[in-house]
Write a protein that holds these residues in place. Structure first.
Motif, PDB file in Angstrom:
ATOM      1  N   GLU A  79     -13.663  -3.610  -7.995  1.00  0.00           N
ATOM      2  CA  GLU A  79     -13.770  -2.439  -8.849  1.00  0.00           C
ATOM      3  C   GLU A  79     -12.832  -1.332  -8.368  1.00  0.00           C
ATOM      4  N   LYS A  80     -12.736  -1.185  -7.045  1.00  0.00           N
ATOM      5  CA  LYS A  80     -11.853  -0.156  -6.481  1.00  0.00           C
ATOM      6  C   LYS A  80     -10.387  -0.546  -6.610  1.00  0.00           C
ATOM      7  N   VAL A  81     -10.091  -1.821  -6.412  1.00  0.00           N
ATOM      8  CA  VAL A  81      -8.709  -2.279  -6.440  1.00  0.00           C
ATOM      9  C   VAL A  81      -8.140  -2.291  -7.850  1.00  0.00           C
ATOM     10  N   LEU A  82      -8.959  -2.696  -8.821  1.00  0.00           N
ATOM     11  CA  LEU A  82      -8.484  -2.877 -10.183  1.00  0.00           C
ATOM     12  C   LEU A  82      -8.409  -1.587 -10.995  1.00  0.00           C
ATOM     13  N   LYS A  83      -9.063  -0.535 -10.512  1.00  0.00           N
ATOM     14  CA  LYS A  83      -9.095   0.688 -11.306  1.00  0.00           C
ATOM     15  C   LYS A  83      -7.724   1.374 -11.316  1.00  0.00           C
TER      16      LYS A  83
ATOM     17  N   ASP B 209     -21.913 -13.185   3.143  1.00  0.00           N
ATOM     18  CA  ASP B 209     -21.774 -13.254   1.684  1.00  0.00           C
ATOM     19  C   ASP B 209     -20.409 -12.720   1.246  1.00  0.00           C
ATOM     20  N   PHE B 210     -19.955 -11.666   1.901  1.00  0.00           N
ATOM     21  CA  PHE B 210     -18.659 -11.080   1.581  1.00  0.00           C
ATOM     22  C   PHE B 210     -17.549 -12.089   1.856  1.00  0.00           C
ATOM     23  N   ALA B 211     -17.626 -12.762   3.011  1.00  0.00           N
ATOM     24  CA  ALA B 211     -16.626 -13.760   3.367  1.00  0.00           C
ATOM     25  C   ALA B 211     -16.644 -14.936   2.396  1.00  0.00           C
ATOM     26  N   THR B 212     -17.821 -15.334   1.965  1.00  0.00           N
ATOM     27  CA  THR B 212     -17.939 -16.438   1.008  1.00  0.00           C
ATOM     28  C   THR B 212     -17.244 -16.092  -0.301  1.00  0.00           C
ATOM     29  N   ASP B 213     -17.429 -14.860  -0.771  1.00  0.00           N
ATOM     30  CA  ASP B 213     -16.773 -14.424  -2.006  1.00  0.00           C
ATOM     31  C   ASP B 213     -15.257 -14.389  -1.843  1.00  0.00           C
ATOM     32  N   LEU B 214     -14.796 -13.908  -0.683  1.00  0.00           N
ATOM     33  CA  LEU B 214     -13.358 -13.886  -0.429  1.00  0.00           C
ATOM     34  C   LEU B 214     -12.789 -15.297  -0.409  1.00  0.00           C
ATOM     35  N   ASP B 215     -13.533 -16.200   0.205  1.00  0.00           N
ATOM     36  CA  ASP B 215     -13.052 -17.557   0.421  1.00  0.00           C
ATOM     37  C   ASP B 215     -12.967 -18.371  -0.874  1.00  0.00           C
TER      38      ASP B 215
ATOM     39  N   ASN C 198       2.433   3.604   2.550  1.00  0.00           N
ATOM     40  CA  ASN C 198       3.316   3.846   1.406  1.00  0.00           C
ATOM     41  C   ASN C 198       2.703   3.300   0.111  1.00  0.00           C
ATOM     42  N   GLY C 199       1.370   3.280   0.060  1.00  0.00           N
ATOM     43  CA  GLY C 199       0.681   2.833  -1.135  1.00  0.00           C
ATOM     44  C   GLY C 199       0.381   1.351  -1.181  1.00  0.00           C
ATOM     45  N   ASN C 200       0.890   0.594  -0.209  1.00  0.00           N
ATOM     46  CA  ASN C 200       0.671  -0.860  -0.226  1.00  0.00           C
ATOM     47  C   ASN C 200      -0.564  -1.285   0.548  1.00  0.00           C
ATOM     48  N   VAL C 201      -0.994  -0.478   1.475  1.00  0.00           N
ATOM     49  CA  VAL C 201      -2.186  -0.784   2.272  1.00  0.00           C
ATOM     50  C   VAL C 201      -3.233   0.265   1.963  1.00  0.00           C
ATOM     51  N   VAL C 202      -4.384  -0.176   1.524  1.00  0.00           N
ATOM     52  CA  VAL C 202      -5.437   0.756   1.104  1.00  0.00           C
ATOM     53  C   VAL C 202      -6.697   0.494   1.909  1.00  0.00           C
ATOM     54  N   TYR C 203      -7.339   1.559   2.326  1.00  0.00           N
ATOM     55  CA  TYR C 203      -8.597   1.437   3.070  1.00  0.00           C
ATOM     56  C   TYR C 203      -9.723   2.037   2.253  1.00  0.00           C
ATOM     57  N   ASP C 204     -10.873   1.370   2.282  1.00  0.00           N
ATOM     58  CA  ASP C 204     -12.047   1.943   1.636  1.00  0.00           C
ATOM     59  C   ASP C 204     -13.300   1.286   2.191  1.00  0.00           C
ATOM     60  N   VAL C 205     -14.441   1.843   1.846  1.00  0.00           N
ATOM     61  CA  VAL C 205     -15.734   1.307   2.274  1.00  0.00           C
ATOM     62  C   VAL C 205     -16.399   0.654   1.073  1.00  0.00           C
ATOM     63  N   VAL C 206     -16.762  -0.606   1.208  1.00  0.00           N
ATOM     64  CA  VAL C 206     -17.397  -1.331   0.117  1.00  0.00           C
ATOM     65  C   VAL C 206     -18.606  -2.082   0.651  1.00  0.00           C
ATOM     66  N   ASP C 207     -19.503  -2.478  -0.253  1.00  0.00           N
ATOM     67  CA  ASP C 207     -20.686  -3.219   0.177  1.00  0.00           C
ATOM     68  C   ASP C 207     -20.728  -4.629  -0.397  1.00  0.00           C
ATOM     69  N   SER C 208     -19.716  -4.986  -1.205  1.00  0.00           N
ATOM     70  CA  SER C 208     -19.679  -6.325  -1.787  1.00  0.00           C
ATOM     71  C   SER C 208     -18.282  -6.598  -2.302  1.00  0.00           C
ATOM     72  N   TYR C 209     -18.009  -7.873  -2.589  1.00  0.00           N
ATOM     73  CA  TYR C 209     -16.708  -8.227  -3.153  1.00  0.00           C
ATOM     74  C   TYR C 209     -16.546  -7.609  -4.545  1.00  0.00           C
ATOM     75  N   LYS C 210     -17.623  -7.509  -5.286  1.00  0.00           N
ATOM     76  CA  LYS C 210     -17.575  -6.908  -6.610  1.00  0.00           C
ATOM     77  C   LYS C 210     -17.124  -5.454  -6.533  1.00  0.00           C
ATOM     78  N   SER C 211     -17.688  -4.694  -5.609  1.00  0.00           N
ATOM     79  CA  SER C 211     -17.292  -3.289  -5.487  1.00  0.00           C
ATOM     80  C   SER C 211     -15.862  -3.168  -4.963  1.00  0.00           C
ATOM     81  N   LEU C 212     -15.431  -4.144  -4.167  1.00  0.00           N
ATOM     82  CA  LEU C 212     -14.038  -4.165  -3.716  1.00  0.00           C
ATOM     83  C   LEU C 212     -13.087  -4.294  -4.898  1.00  0.00           C
TER      84      LEU C 212
ATOM     85  N   ASN D  59     -12.639 -16.927  -4.133  1.00  0.00           N
ATOM     86  CA  ASN D  59     -12.030 -16.237  -5.264  1.00  0.00           C
ATOM     87  C   ASN D  59     -10.532 -16.528  -5.329  1.00  0.00           C
ATOM     88  N   THR D  60     -10.048 -16.855  -6.502  1.00  0.00           N
ATOM     89  CA  THR D  60      -8.651 -17.246  -6.671  1.00  0.00           C
ATOM     90  C   THR D  60      -7.680 -16.070  -6.542  1.00  0.00           C
TER      91      THR D  60
END
Length: 243
Positions: free
Chosen positions: A239-243, A142-148, A223-237, A150-151
């Motif tokens: 949310e973290k990126v846009l904040k 499901d995560f891959a489908t959302d990535l694939d 240097n701030g360009n690569v970010v790591y986090d734990v997410v359970d869905s594209y939506k939560s991803l 999304n524009t």
């Protein structure tokens, strides 16, 4: 098999059950004369030195340590697990990573052992590094489908097992590398791991330790360009990126 939940339980002898007896000619005590098969096994399981293992065994109450005779295999498994949990907690508190010249080659993405069957554990993809993707769970699918679809996503890749971060408690394999179109989101690159549940209570201590190390690893190289986090869905991803 019961689970040891604390050092106190180990010292007190809780969680150990006498299931099978084994005869030894000489009583076993927690000192330098401990049988080397026990010490050697704990060294193999924990990565500690013999001296450190002996010191730990010396701290166990004699009546608890003598339970090794009753069930050697269970004793070793539980002691090793507790040591590794405590080691992970102690080591990661001050871990740092330094940038080296070493890097992964493209051959890490061409592992011939990666196999899948369409509709079972593989799917076609448009924005993935390759035109097919092998997934490990329905959550990843499901995560891959959302990535694939999304524009905002430019390209993504399901990272192979050969791509890992070295940590004091073993290799850690992030799941995804994702690049967003510049300007649409706060960060261009985002490395994420998908988990079916975000409850930290359901993540083992070792896994949490590896995740902590991964955060420090990506901080060192990003240097701030690569970010790591734990997410359970594209939506939560997002949310973290846009904040």
């Amino acid at each position: 098999m019961d689970i040891i939940k604390s050092k106190e339980e180990l010292v007190a002898g809780a969680s150990f059950a006498k299931e099978e007896s084994a005869g030894y000619g000489v009583p076993i005590t927690a000192n330098s004369n401990v049988k080397y098969d026990l010490i050697g096994k704990l060294v193999d399981e924990t990565g500690l030195t013999r001296k450190a293992v002996i010191a730990i065994l010396q701290g166990i109450q004699p009546h608890v340590f003598n339970q090794f005779k009753d069930n050697p295999e269970e004793f070793i498994v539980k002691v090793a697990a507790l040591i590794n949990d405590e080691k992970a907690t102690a080591i990661i508190e001050h871990i740092t990573y330094d940038v080296l010249d070493e890097h992964y080659g493209m051959d890490v993405f061409t592992d011939p052992t990666i196999k899948g069957k369409l509709g079972v554990n593989a799917m076609k993809a448009k924005k993935h590094l390759y035109d097919h993707i092998v997934y490990d769970s329905s959550n990843e699918r499901d995560f891959a489908t959302d990535l694939d679809t999304n524009t905002d996503v430019a390209v993504y890749v399901k990272l192979p097992d050969g791509f890992y971060i070295s940590t004091p408690v073993g290799h850690y394999n992030p799941d995804w590398a994702i690049a967003f179109y510049e300007g649409k989101v706060k960060h261009i690159y985002f490395v994420a791991e998908t988990k079916g549940s975000m409850s930290s209570m359901q993540l083992r201590l070792i896994e949490e330790s590896k995740i902590h190390c991964a955060r420090e690893h990506f901080k060192a190289i990003s240097n701030g360009n690569v970010v790591y986090d734990v997410v359970d869905s594209y939506k939560s991803l997002l949310e973290k990126v846009l904040k």
